[in-house]
Design a protein around this motif. Sequence first.
Motif, PDB file in Angstrom:
ATOM      1  N   ILE A  39     -23.328 -25.165   5.761  1.00  0.00           N
ATOM      2  CA  ILE A  39     -21.907 -25.340   5.407  1.00  0.00           C
ATOM      3  C   ILE A  39     -21.365 -24.131   4.642  1.00  0.00           C
ATOM      4  N   ILE A  40     -22.186 -23.585   3.732  1.00  0.00           N
ATOM      5  CA  ILE A  40     -21.695 -22.487   2.885  1.00  0.00           C
ATOM      6  C   ILE A  40     -21.731 -21.136   3.617  1.00  0.00           C
ATOM      7  N   ILE A  68     -29.103 -28.163  -3.182  1.00  0.00           N
ATOM      8  CA  ILE A  68     -29.016 -27.214  -4.307  1.00  0.00           C
ATOM      9  C   ILE A  68     -28.520 -27.945  -5.571  1.00  0.00           C
ATOM     10  N   THR A 109     -20.444 -22.577  -7.354  1.00  0.00           N
ATOM     11  CA  THR A 109     -21.877 -22.569  -7.675  1.00  0.00           C
ATOM     12  C   THR A 109     -22.114 -21.849  -9.009  1.00  0.00           C
ATOM     13  N   GLN A 149     -20.284 -23.860  12.575  1.00  0.00           N
ATOM     14  CA  GLN A 149     -19.240 -23.807  13.611  1.00  0.00           C
ATOM     15  C   GLN A 149     -18.435 -22.509  13.522  1.00  0.00           C
ATOM     16  N   LEU A 150     -18.119 -22.070  12.305  1.00  0.00           N
ATOM     17  CA  LEU A 150     -17.339 -20.824  12.183  1.00  0.00           C
ATOM     18  C   LEU A 150     -18.141 -19.636  12.704  1.00  0.00           C
ATOM     19  N   SER A 164     -19.453 -21.990   7.845  1.00  0.00           N
ATOM     20  CA  SER A 164     -20.211 -23.109   8.420  1.00  0.00           C
ATOM     21  C   SER A 164     -20.800 -22.674   9.757  1.00  0.00           C
ATOM     22  N   TRP A 198     -16.352 -26.689  -6.117  1.00  0.00           N
ATOM     23  CA  TRP A 198     -17.613 -26.248  -5.498  1.00  0.00           C
ATOM     24  C   TRP A 198     -18.049 -24.872  -5.970  1.00  0.00           C
ATOM     25  N   VAL A 248     -13.472 -19.540  -5.019  1.00  0.00           N
ATOM     26  CA  VAL A 248     -12.499 -19.422  -3.935  1.00  0.00           C
ATOM     27  C   VAL A 248     -12.084 -20.812  -3.458  1.00  0.00           C
ATOM     28  N   SER A 249     -13.066 -21.652  -3.103  1.00  0.00           N
ATOM     29  CA  SER A 249     -12.757 -22.963  -2.501  1.00  0.00           C
ATOM     30  C   SER A 249     -11.968 -23.848  -3.446  1.00  0.00           C
ATOM     31  N   GLY A 251     -11.095 -24.767   2.302  1.00  0.00           N
ATOM     32  CA  GLY A 251     -12.531 -24.564   2.513  1.00  0.00           C
ATOM     33  C   GLY A 251     -12.757 -23.393   3.445  1.00  0.00           C
ATOM     34  N   SER A 252     -13.030 -23.690   4.720  1.00  0.00           N
ATOM     35  CA  SER A 252     -13.295 -22.615   5.689  1.00  0.00           C
ATOM     36  C   SER A 252     -12.134 -21.629   5.749  1.00  0.00           C
ATOM     37  N   LEU A 306     -18.261 -17.304  -7.940  1.00  0.00           N
ATOM     38  CA  LEU A 306     -17.187 -17.063  -6.977  1.00  0.00           C
ATOM     39  C   LEU A 306     -16.342 -18.326  -6.851  1.00  0.00           C
TER      40      LEU A 306
HETATM   41  C1  LIG Z   1     -23.247 -26.987  -2.682  1.00  0.00           C
HETATM   42  C2  LIG Z   1     -22.056 -26.140  -2.360  1.00  0.00           C
HETATM   43  C3  LIG Z   1     -21.843 -24.957  -3.057  1.00  0.00           C
HETATM   44  C4  LIG Z   1     -20.692 -24.207  -2.824  1.00  0.00           C
HETATM   45  N1  LIG Z   1     -20.472 -23.068  -3.566  1.00  0.00           N
HETATM   46  C5  LIG Z   1     -19.276 -22.424  -3.449  1.00  0.00           C
HETATM   47  C6  LIG Z   1     -18.962 -21.320  -4.325  1.00  0.00           C
HETATM   48  O1  LIG Z   1     -19.782 -20.881  -5.134  1.00  0.00           O
HETATM   49  N2  LIG Z   1     -17.716 -20.774  -4.248  1.00  0.00           N
HETATM   50  C7  LIG Z   1     -16.784 -21.230  -3.358  1.00  0.00           C
HETATM   51  O2  LIG Z   1     -15.680 -20.697  -3.340  1.00  0.00           O
HETATM   52  N3  LIG Z   1     -17.065 -22.249  -2.492  1.00  0.00           N
HETATM   53  C8  LIG Z   1     -18.289 -22.856  -2.529  1.00  0.00           C
HETATM   54  N4  LIG Z   1     -18.595 -23.911  -1.685  1.00  0.00           N
HETATM   55  C9  LIG Z   1     -17.596 -24.337  -0.725  1.00  0.00           C
HETATM   56  C10 LIG Z   1     -17.912 -23.796   0.661  1.00  0.00           C
HETATM   57  O3  LIG Z   1     -17.568 -22.439   0.722  1.00  0.00           O
HETATM   58  C11 LIG Z   1     -17.122 -24.656   1.668  1.00  0.00           C
HETATM   59  O4  LIG Z   1     -17.770 -25.913   1.699  1.00  0.00           O
HETATM   60  C12 LIG Z   1     -17.067 -24.033   3.032  1.00  0.00           C
HETATM   61  O5  LIG Z   1     -16.204 -22.931   3.029  1.00  0.00           O
HETATM   62  C13 LIG Z   1     -16.569 -25.040   4.076  1.00  0.00           C
HETATM   63  O6  LIG Z   1     -15.367 -25.619   3.650  1.00  0.00           O
HETATM   64  P1  LIG Z   1     -15.212 -27.205   3.582  1.00  0.00           P
HETATM   65  O7  LIG Z   1     -16.431 -27.775   2.993  1.00  0.00           O
HETATM   66  O8  LIG Z   1     -13.926 -27.484   2.925  1.00  0.00           O
HETATM   67  O9  LIG Z   1     -15.176 -27.676   5.075  1.00  0.00           O
HETATM   68  P2  LIG Z   1     -13.930 -27.583   6.063  1.00  0.00           P
HETATM   69  O10 LIG Z   1     -13.408 -26.200   6.132  1.00  0.00           O
HETATM   70  O11 LIG Z   1     -12.963 -28.680   5.766  1.00  0.00           O
HETATM   71  O12 LIG Z   1     -14.662 -27.912   7.449  1.00  0.00           O
HETATM   72  C14 LIG Z   1     -15.089 -29.238   7.780  1.00  0.00           C
HETATM   73  C15 LIG Z   1     -15.757 -29.186   9.139  1.00  0.00           C
HETATM   74  O13 LIG Z   1     -14.847 -28.649  10.104  1.00  0.00           O
HETATM   75  C16 LIG Z   1     -15.415 -27.517  10.748  1.00  0.00           C
HETATM   76  N5  LIG Z   1     -14.373 -26.498  10.984  1.00  0.00           N
HETATM   77  C17 LIG Z   1     -13.437 -26.046  10.122  1.00  0.00           C
HETATM   78  N6  LIG Z   1     -12.691 -25.078  10.696  1.00  0.00           N
HETATM   79  C18 LIG Z   1     -13.191 -24.905  11.920  1.00  0.00           C
HETATM   80  C19 LIG Z   1     -12.871 -24.015  13.007  1.00  0.00           C
HETATM   81  N7  LIG Z   1     -11.897 -23.087  12.927  1.00  0.00           N
HETATM   82  N8  LIG Z   1     -13.599 -24.116  14.150  1.00  0.00           N
HETATM   83  C20 LIG Z   1     -14.603 -25.045  14.251  1.00  0.00           C
HETATM   84  N9  LIG Z   1     -14.959 -25.878  13.262  1.00  0.00           N
HETATM   85  C21 LIG Z   1     -14.265 -25.820  12.124  1.00  0.00           C
HETATM   86  C22 LIG Z   1     -16.460 -26.975   9.777  1.00  0.00           C
HETATM   87  O14 LIG Z   1     -17.465 -26.262  10.443  1.00  0.00           O
HETATM   88  C23 LIG Z   1     -16.983 -28.279   9.162  1.00  0.00           C
HETATM   89  O15 LIG Z   1     -17.953 -28.826  10.021  1.00  0.00           O
HETATM   90  C24 LIG Z   1     -19.764 -24.630  -1.850  1.00  0.00           C
HETATM   91  C25 LIG Z   1     -20.006 -25.797  -1.113  1.00  0.00           C
HETATM   92  C26 LIG Z   1     -21.138 -26.545  -1.350  1.00  0.00           C
HETATM   93  C27 LIG Z   1     -21.382 -27.796  -0.568  1.00  0.00           C
END
Ligand SMILES: Cc1cc2nc3c(=O)[nH]c(=O)nc-3n(C[C@H](O)[C@H](O)[C@H](O)COP(=O)(O)OP(=O)(O)OC[C@H]3O[C@@H](n4cnc5c(N)ncnc54)[C@H](O)[C@@H]3O)c2cc1C
Length: 384
Positions: free
Chosen positions: A357-358, A198, A157, A363-364, A361, A155, A124-125, A130-131, A122
């Motif tokens: 986080i995945i 992981i 996986t 928080q979400l 998160s 990111w 997407v990120s 991210g979120s 997948l």
């Molecule tokens: C090991 C690993 C594997 C992954 N695998 C995949 C994958 O296979 N495919 C893929 O597409 N993505 C993947 N991801 C990405 C993952 O989906 C994102 O890390 C996740 O969506 C969070 O986005 P971000 O890390 O950019 O954090 P951000 O969105 O930048 O958030 C940073 C912090 O801010 C907080 N935050 C953000 N928005 C809000 C809100 N509205 N309210 C309160 N708090 C908020 C979050 O909770 C977090 O604590 C992977 C990540 C990791 C670490």
Amino acid sequence: MTGSLSAQQAQSLKEFRAFADDAIAPHADAWHRAQRTPEHVVRLLADEGLLGLPVPRQYGGGGCDAVTLGLLAGELGRACSSIRSLLTVHTMVAHAVARWGSRAQKETWLPRLARGETIGALAVSEPGAGSDASSVTTRLTRDGADWIVDGHKKWTTYGHTADLFLVVGRGEQGPTALLVERDTPGLRTELIEDLVGIRASMTAHVYLESCRVPDANLLARPGLGVSHVVGAALDLGRYTVGWGCVGILDACLTASVDYAGEREQFGSPIKEHQLVRRMISNMYTDARAARLLCLEAGRLRDERDPGALAATSTAKYFAATAAGRAALDAVQIHGANGCGADYPVQRHLGDSRVMEIIEGSAQLHQVGLAEYAFQERGARRSER
Ligand SMILES: Cc1cc2nc3c(=O)[nH]c(=O)nc-3n(C[C@H](O)[C@H](O)[C@H](O)COP(=O)(O)OP(=O)(O)OC[C@H]3O[C@@H](n4cnc5c(N)ncnc54)[C@H](O)[C@@H]3O)c2cc1C
């Protein structure tokens, strides 16, 4: 807690447990250190039919129910979170195709995904998305009957080894999902090393430079990439990650009970010390509660109950945060040994960080669950 399972589910659990104990758990620390999943392990999972377990039978899958899929994710998660994450992303892609694919897409991809001949990932990120998945900037432009894809996914996986990427980019009508094959000219991946958890999951950057993708690979209508396609995939991903966290909780509990019984300080096993017992009691309670929440989510999913969405989010949120607490306490109980590489609790600690986080998160989920609480209260009021 197996009493609430059907005879078939209990039998499947027995088989999953034996497979995880024999083929996965003994090697998980080595894969974690090497930061690689050996190819033969992916083949083994495929040959056992585990990667296609939830794919509908008419497409060659196992057609299993949600509870059975959860039990598999739990056992794999107990043994190795990287391998559980392979199950998660692969089944997310298969689920998205089954839910939103055209007839031709289902006939083309589902049998291959079911057999594990094609491994799905997948994408997407992005570095800046991210979120908020709807903020993706990967560009999708139409060129005759094709799409041209330009962007950088991060990111992903199993992205370094996957064969088929579910890519979400931005087209004229908004976020749009495409299936992109690995051998598409212009697609290249780069392994991301030194992750906190992981670590064997072959997580990668995916670079897409002028990739030409046929319109036949468009999943759902343009503009529905996040709201519908990713929405469906994430819902299933949350469910299997929640169960994977039940597995981490079980592994932390078992390791802590064993260690606390063997390790002696001040003339007695450390399990005699009340503060150590408190950590084990908390872990024991959390492990049972997380399993019950995941089982409830599985049952509601199987019954197609509209409450399944909220139950899945609740289960994932609770199980992931509980796994985080359990892994911290498991390391604490192991003392200095918990900080070294000789005991698996160090691996569980890193893995549990990723789980919060995945797939949304912590928080979400907190923000979203409050919304469910308000909605449920409103619904009860209007029933009166
Ligand atoms: C090991 C690993 C594997 C992954 N695998 C995949 C994958 O296979 N495919 C893929 O597409 N993505 C993947 N991801 C990405 C993952 O989906 C994102 O890390 C996740 O969506 C969070 O986005 P971000 O890390 O950019 O954090 P951000 O969105 O930048 O958030 C940073 C912090 O801010 C907080 N935050 C953000 N928005 C809000 C809100 N509205 N309210 C309160 N708090 C908020 C979050 O909770 C977090 O604590 C992977 C990540 C990791 C670490």
